[in-house]
Design a protein around this motif. Structure first.
Motif, PDB file in Angstrom:
ATOM      1  N   LEU A   1      56.749 -45.088  -6.878  1.00 47.83           N
ATOM      2  CA  LEU A   1      55.910 -45.489  -8.009  1.00 47.83           C
ATOM      3  C   LEU A   1      54.553 -46.022  -7.541  1.00 47.83           C
ATOM      4  O   LEU A   1      53.512 -45.730  -8.131  1.00 47.83           O
ATOM      5  N   GLY A   2      54.572 -46.828  -6.467  1.00 46.11           N
ATOM      6  CA  GLY A   2      53.326 -47.335  -5.914  1.00 46.11           C
ATOM      7  C   GLY A   2      52.462 -46.213  -5.367  1.00 46.11           C
ATOM      8  O   GLY A   2      51.231 -46.230  -5.512  1.00 46.11           O
ATOM      9  N   MET A   3      53.093 -45.237  -4.738  1.00 51.56           N
ATOM     10  CA  MET A   3      52.366 -44.083  -4.209  1.00 51.56           C
ATOM     11  C   MET A   3      51.669 -43.315  -5.328  1.00 51.56           C
ATOM     12  O   MET A   3      50.473 -43.009  -5.245  1.00 51.56           O
ATOM     13  N   LEU A   4      52.415 -43.032  -6.389  1.00 52.03           N
ATOM     14  CA  LEU A   4      51.849 -42.280  -7.513  1.00 52.03           C
ATOM     15  C   LEU A   4      50.727 -43.054  -8.200  1.00 52.03           C
ATOM     16  O   LEU A   4      49.732 -42.470  -8.633  1.00 52.03           O
ATOM     17  N   GLU A   5      50.860 -44.365  -8.282  1.00 54.75           N
ATOM     18  CA  GLU A   5      49.822 -45.174  -8.912  1.00 54.75           C
ATOM     19  C   GLU A   5      48.539 -45.147  -8.081  1.00 54.75           C
ATOM     20  O   GLU A   5      47.439 -45.047  -8.631  1.00 54.75           O
ATOM     21  N   ASN A   6      48.679 -45.229  -6.756  1.00 54.81           N
ATOM     22  CA  ASN A   6      47.504 -45.139  -5.885  1.00 54.81           C
ATOM     23  C   ASN A   6      46.793 -43.791  -6.027  1.00 54.81           C
ATOM     24  O   ASN A   6      45.566 -43.717  -6.087  1.00 54.81           O
TER      25      ASN A   6
ATOM     26  N   ALA B   1      48.776 -44.469   0.650  1.00 54.91           N
ATOM     27  CA  ALA B   1      49.688 -44.320  -0.481  1.00 54.91           C
ATOM     28  C   ALA B   1      51.030 -43.750  -0.042  1.00 54.91           C
ATOM     29  O   ALA B   1      52.079 -44.115  -0.585  1.00 54.91           O
ATOM     30  N   ARG B   2      51.021 -42.897   0.954  1.00 59.40           N
ATOM     31  CA  ARG B   2      52.253 -42.236   1.397  1.00 59.40           C
ATOM     32  C   ARG B   2      53.255 -43.210   1.995  1.00 59.40           C
ATOM     33  O   ARG B   2      54.450 -42.910   2.086  1.00 59.40           O
ATOM     34  N   GLU B   3      52.794 -44.382   2.420  1.00 58.38           N
ATOM     35  CA  GLU B   3      53.679 -45.372   3.022  1.00 58.38           C
ATOM     36  C   GLU B   3      54.372 -46.245   1.981  1.00 58.38           C
ATOM     37  O   GLU B   3      55.241 -47.042   2.310  1.00 58.38           O
ATOM     38  N   LYS B   4      54.003 -46.095   0.714  1.00 54.29           N
ATOM     39  CA  LYS B   4      54.536 -46.961  -0.348  1.00 54.29           C
ATOM     40  C   LYS B   4      55.739 -46.327  -1.038  1.00 54.29           C
ATOM     41  O   LYS B   4      55.969 -45.123  -0.928  1.00 54.29           O
TER      42      LYS B   4
END
Length: 230
Positions: A108-113, A102-105
């Motif tokens: 918003l994508g990170m928080l969703e993961n 998730a940290r590589e996104k």
């Protein structure tokens, strides 16, 4: 500024503290002495461990005294309100390992993961605990069983209705106060789990130590912690 800060306890990760310590003071012997200071649960024990370290390497003792306070890294100086004697930040490390992808996104994508991960974990933990029949969490029961085994090395004597003197077969005397729920080794207060000295006294009373475990380790408390659904 200090008046408006939350009155919370700040602890260091002892592994990270030792990583800094060993740059100047390497070696397995001094490492064991360092961890002996960290694991000491009461002040007199801490002082004895620190004195041993000082006799072995005075500069190592000075480094610890100059660079940190024992209230941040030794159990002997921890508060007893939170029922936690952990010396490492493994909780943070575990969380970091879970969210590596998730940290590589993008944000918003990170928080969703992370949201999905937490949603599934809460559900999994709820379902796991609902299958348990014991009133106390499994890992705590294992620690209590170890305390029962260790209690065999202690002899308890009545002092009055609520207080006992407990002597270890290899030396060391402790005072247990059932009414105040304290032992001078401080393990009971630190963790909320009866130590071997307390278990020994409970045996003298012909009772069971399970009823002395802090409510925070109960099945109901666990389910309440994981009750919210995301």
């Amino acid at each position: 500024m200090h008046d408006i800060l939350p009155n919370v306890e700040h602890r260091h990760c002892v592994r990270h503290l030792h990583n800094n310590f060993k740059k100047r003071h390497p070696g397995e012997t001094i490492k064991d002495m360092f961890w002996g200071c960290a694991r000491a649960t009461y002040v007199n024990r801490f002082k004895a461990e620190m004195e041993t370290l000082k006799q072995y390497d005075e500069s190592a003792h000075k480094w610890l005294m100059d660079n940190t306070s024992p209230r941040h890294w030794s159990r002997s100086h921890f508060r007893t309100t939170v029922k936690c004697d952990i010396l490492l930040n493994n909780l943070c490390e575990s969380f970091n390992s879970v969210i590596l992808d998730a940290r590589e996104k993008p944000i918003l994508g990170m928080l969703e993961n992370i949201r999905i991960c937490l949603m599934e974990r809460l559900r999994t933990k709820r379902e796991w605990m609902r299958k348990m029949n014991e009133e106390i969490c499994p890992k705590i029961l294992k620690k209590l069983e170890k305390a029962k085994d260790d209690a065999k090395s202690n002899i308890a004597r009545w002092a009055d209705d609520d207080r006992f003197e407990v002597t270890h077969m290899y030396g060391g005397t402790f005072v247990v106060d059932m009414k105040r729920r304290t032992c001078t080794c401080r393990r009971w207060e630190l963790t909320g789990i009866p130590c071997s000295h307390v278990v020994c006294c409970v045996g003298l009373q012909q009772n069971e130590p399970e009823h002395l475990v802090d409510p925070c380790y109960s099945r109901d408390a666990y389910l309440k912690a994981y009750e919210p659904a995301i």
